[in-house]
Design a protein around this motif. Sequence first.
Motif, PDB file in Angstrom:
ATOM      1  N   GLN A 370       0.828  -1.212   0.000  1.00 17.97           N
ATOM      2  CA  GLN A 370       0.000   0.000   0.000  1.00 17.97           C
ATOM      3  C   GLN A 370       0.863   1.264   0.000  1.00 17.97           C
ATOM      4  O   GLN A 370       0.401   2.328  -0.410  1.00 17.97           O
ATOM      5  CB  GLN A 370      -0.890   0.028   1.238  1.00 17.97           C
ATOM      6  CG  GLN A 370      -1.893  -1.117   1.323  1.00 17.97           C
ATOM      7  CD  GLN A 370      -2.678  -1.052   2.614  1.00 17.97           C
ATOM      8  OE1 GLN A 370      -3.623  -0.276   2.744  1.00 17.97           O
ATOM      9  NE2 GLN A 370      -2.282  -1.864   3.577  1.00 17.97           N
ATOM     10  N   PHE A 371       2.105   1.118   0.423  1.00 18.48           N
ATOM     11  CA  PHE A 371       2.996   2.268   0.519  1.00 18.48           C
ATOM     12  C   PHE A 371       4.065   2.246  -0.569  1.00 18.48           C
ATOM     13  O   PHE A 371       5.116   2.876  -0.433  1.00 18.48           O
ATOM     14  CB  PHE A 371       3.653   2.298   1.909  1.00 18.48           C
ATOM     15  CG  PHE A 371       2.656   2.322   3.030  1.00 18.48           C
ATOM     16  CD1 PHE A 371       2.030   3.495   3.393  1.00 18.48           C
ATOM     17  CD2 PHE A 371       2.335   1.150   3.705  1.00 18.48           C
ATOM     18  CE1 PHE A 371       1.096   3.517   4.415  1.00 18.48           C
ATOM     19  CE2 PHE A 371       1.409   1.167   4.734  1.00 18.48           C
ATOM     20  CZ  PHE A 371       0.780   2.358   5.098  1.00 18.48           C
ATOM     21  N   ILE A 372       3.801   1.529  -1.647  1.00 18.13           N
ATOM     22  CA  ILE A 372       4.722   1.463  -2.784  1.00 18.13           C
ATOM     23  C   ILE A 372       3.984   1.969  -4.017  1.00 18.13           C
ATOM     24  O   ILE A 372       2.851   1.563  -4.288  1.00 18.13           O
ATOM     25  CB  ILE A 372       5.219   0.017  -3.012  1.00 18.13           C
ATOM     26  CG1 ILE A 372       5.974  -0.475  -1.778  1.00 18.13           C
ATOM     27  CG2 ILE A 372       6.106  -0.054  -4.242  1.00 18.13           C
ATOM     28  CD1 ILE A 372       6.397  -1.915  -1.864  1.00 18.13           C
ATOM     29  N   LEU A 381       4.601   9.885   0.534  1.00 17.49           N
ATOM     30  CA  LEU A 381       3.383  10.665   0.692  1.00 17.49           C
ATOM     31  C   LEU A 381       2.269   9.835   1.311  1.00 17.49           C
ATOM     32  O   LEU A 381       1.551  10.294   2.207  1.00 17.49           O
ATOM     33  CB  LEU A 381       2.938  11.244  -0.651  1.00 17.49           C
ATOM     34  CG  LEU A 381       1.647  12.071  -0.623  1.00 17.49           C
ATOM     35  CD1 LEU A 381       1.791  13.252   0.334  1.00 17.49           C
ATOM     36  CD2 LEU A 381       1.287  12.552  -2.029  1.00 17.49           C
ATOM     37  N   HIS A 382       2.131   8.592   0.831  1.00 12.19           N
ATOM     38  CA  HIS A 382       1.090   7.719   1.374  1.00 12.19           C
ATOM     39  C   HIS A 382       1.364   7.400   2.841  1.00 12.19           C
ATOM     40  O   HIS A 382       0.454   7.354   3.666  1.00 12.19           O
ATOM     41  CB  HIS A 382       0.999   6.423   0.553  1.00 12.19           C
ATOM     42  CG  HIS A 382      -0.246   5.649   0.818  1.00 12.19           C
ATOM     43  ND1 HIS A 382      -0.534   4.444   0.188  1.00 12.19           N
ATOM     44  CD2 HIS A 382      -1.282   5.865   1.662  1.00 12.19           C
ATOM     45  CE1 HIS A 382      -1.681   3.981   0.636  1.00 12.19           C
ATOM     46  NE2 HIS A 382      -2.151   4.824   1.529  1.00 12.19           N
ATOM     47  N   GLU A 385       0.402  10.373   4.857  1.00  9.61           N
ATOM     48  CA  GLU A 385      -1.053  10.486   4.986  1.00  9.61           C
ATOM     49  C   GLU A 385      -1.584   9.589   6.107  1.00  9.61           C
ATOM     50  O   GLU A 385      -2.452  10.000   6.887  1.00  9.61           O
ATOM     51  CB  GLU A 385      -1.732  10.121   3.663  1.00  9.61           C
ATOM     52  CG  GLU A 385      -1.524  11.158   2.569  1.00  9.61           C
ATOM     53  CD  GLU A 385      -2.008  10.684   1.208  1.00  9.61           C
ATOM     54  OE1 GLU A 385      -2.124  11.515   0.308  1.00  9.61           O
ATOM     55  OE2 GLU A 385      -2.249   9.458   1.047  1.00  9.61           O
ATOM     56  N   ALA A 386      -1.047   8.378   6.191  1.00 14.13           N
ATOM     57  CA  ALA A 386      -1.483   7.450   7.243  1.00 14.13           C
ATOM     58  C   ALA A 386      -1.068   7.943   8.626  1.00 14.13           C
ATOM     59  O   ALA A 386      -1.856   7.904   9.583  1.00 14.13           O
ATOM     60  CB  ALA A 386      -0.916   6.054   6.981  1.00 14.13           C
ATOM     61  N   THR A 387       0.162   8.416   8.737  1.00 18.27           N
ATOM     62  CA  THR A 387       0.632   8.884  10.046  1.00 18.27           C
ATOM     63  C   THR A 387      -0.040  10.204  10.436  1.00 18.27           C
ATOM     64  O   THR A 387      -0.222  10.479  11.621  1.00 18.27           O
ATOM     65  CB  THR A 387       2.159   9.053  10.051  1.00 18.27           C
ATOM     66  OG1 THR A 387       2.565   9.909   8.973  1.00 18.27           O
ATOM     67  CG2 THR A 387       2.838   7.703   9.905  1.00 18.27           C
ATOM     68  N   THR A 388      -0.402  11.010   9.443  1.00 18.91           N
ATOM     69  CA  THR A 388      -1.121  12.250   9.741  1.00 18.91           C
ATOM     70  C   THR A 388      -2.477  11.953  10.358  1.00 18.91           C
ATOM     71  O   THR A 388      -2.938  12.679  11.254  1.00 18.91           O
ATOM     72  CB  THR A 388      -1.286  13.096   8.470  1.00 18.91           C
ATOM     73  OG1 THR A 388       0.010  13.450   7.975  1.00 18.91           O
ATOM     74  CG2 THR A 388      -2.077  14.365   8.750  1.00 18.91           C
ATOM     75  N   GLU A 389      -3.126  10.899   9.890  1.00 17.11           N
ATOM     76  CA  GLU A 389      -4.387  10.468  10.517  1.00 17.11           C
ATOM     77  C   GLU A 389      -4.181  10.178  11.997  1.00 17.11           C
ATOM     78  O   GLU A 389      -4.959  10.615  12.848  1.00 17.11           O
ATOM     79  CB  GLU A 389      -4.913   9.207   9.828  1.00 17.11           C
ATOM     80  CG  GLU A 389      -5.540   9.394   8.476  1.00 17.11           C
ATOM     81  CD  GLU A 389      -6.163   8.080   8.008  1.00 17.11           C
ATOM     82  OE1 GLU A 389      -7.032   7.548   8.719  1.00 17.11           O
ATOM     83  OE2 GLU A 389      -5.742   7.574   6.952  1.00 17.11           O
TER      84      GLU A 389
END
Length: 431
Positions: A370-372, A381-382, A385-389
Amino acid sequence: MQTEPRGFRSRFKEVVKLGSVADEISGHRVRIQELRSNFVLMAVIDINFHLHKAPSIGISSNLPPIQVTQSITKCPPPSRIFHGRKIILDQMHQFFEQDLGKQHIFLLHGLGGAGKTQTALKFIQKSSSRFSDIFLIDTSTLETIDIGLKNIAAARNVGSTADDALQWLSTQSVDWLLLFDNADDPKINLHRFFPPCNHGNILITSRNPGLRVYAGSHSLVSDMEELDAVELLLTSAGENVTPGNKVTAAEIVQALWYLPLAIIQAGAFISKSGTLGTYLDLFKKNKARLLREQPTQSHSDYAWTVYTTWQISFDQLSEAAKTLLQLWSFLHHESISEEIFSCASAYKPQSYPSGPSEEELCEPIKFISQFIDPAGVWDSLHFIEATTEMKSYSLVNFDPDKKSFSVHPLFIAGLELHSRIHKHIIILWSP
């Protein structure tokens, strides 16, 4: 009626007179009841009711007018066992006292159960004379915000909409204070609900540190100082402050990582069971059960337990963020870096014959993919986005200097782990 009659005529006059008085009393009762109903209705609808004088609806001119000389706010007082946060409170006092005549916005942010609302209420209690009006708005949802602002408009008799309230606040040059409490939903643009003016004061409590973009100053509300935590535990447990109890309490609050809500829950359990001396052993063996238990008798009005509070935030995450956070529970709670995962994404089973097979790593590879990006390159960036959540609910903290994340140790212990997650840890072995 108990008077002995002195003849038919006297009795007749007495009855007529009583009837007339009874009618007047009845009329007054009806008018007073109407007034009472109107007042109760306003108070129920307007939880932020702000009153300077009572209206004279339905009151006879012969009755003395009702006078209310003191403004009433609906901010509840802080907990009676509130302890500590002196540094934060001093910072708040200093901020709101400087540059008078401009709009002040202060943010209290941190993990659920850290005591953000209590700190805000303590500040308001100590500074109530500083502000002309104080309004509390439940900022949990757009609907509760709209209701809160409409209530201000209705109470101040300036309209019936949220915009009416904002417009009225923007024209009041006095030092009002808006408390936006529980502004936790990162999808709500809170700026829409700030009065469009250069005066007034706004205090925000939120799990979302991203609201710092609006604030002139902010403070992270996290774990307590040990002395304050010990005092809080003994007070909430109803235990005497003796040298021996202070030593025992210090060991307990250390195991609870000085989190206020966890300390209050522990205090309530100790108060009920009388287990101050044995609580630490019980906690080590039954950590999840004790942190999920909602005590019947407690000094806290908080509706949720420690784990329930965090579960609510966890449930708001995407599946990718949830799985990533569960995966972090296998690591040390500090110094978690993106590099660990970017290196893991480069792992090739065929390059390591003695390592796990591709079949064994099927599920971990599916997760990390999912992060590739389509070119097979790690997608930062992906990952951001996950860690920003996670950060938006204060489930993790980020240190920009070290470029690493940390998770509260109690939260790691409370993560609901699925058996499939155990396989994911294998992929963290990098070349």
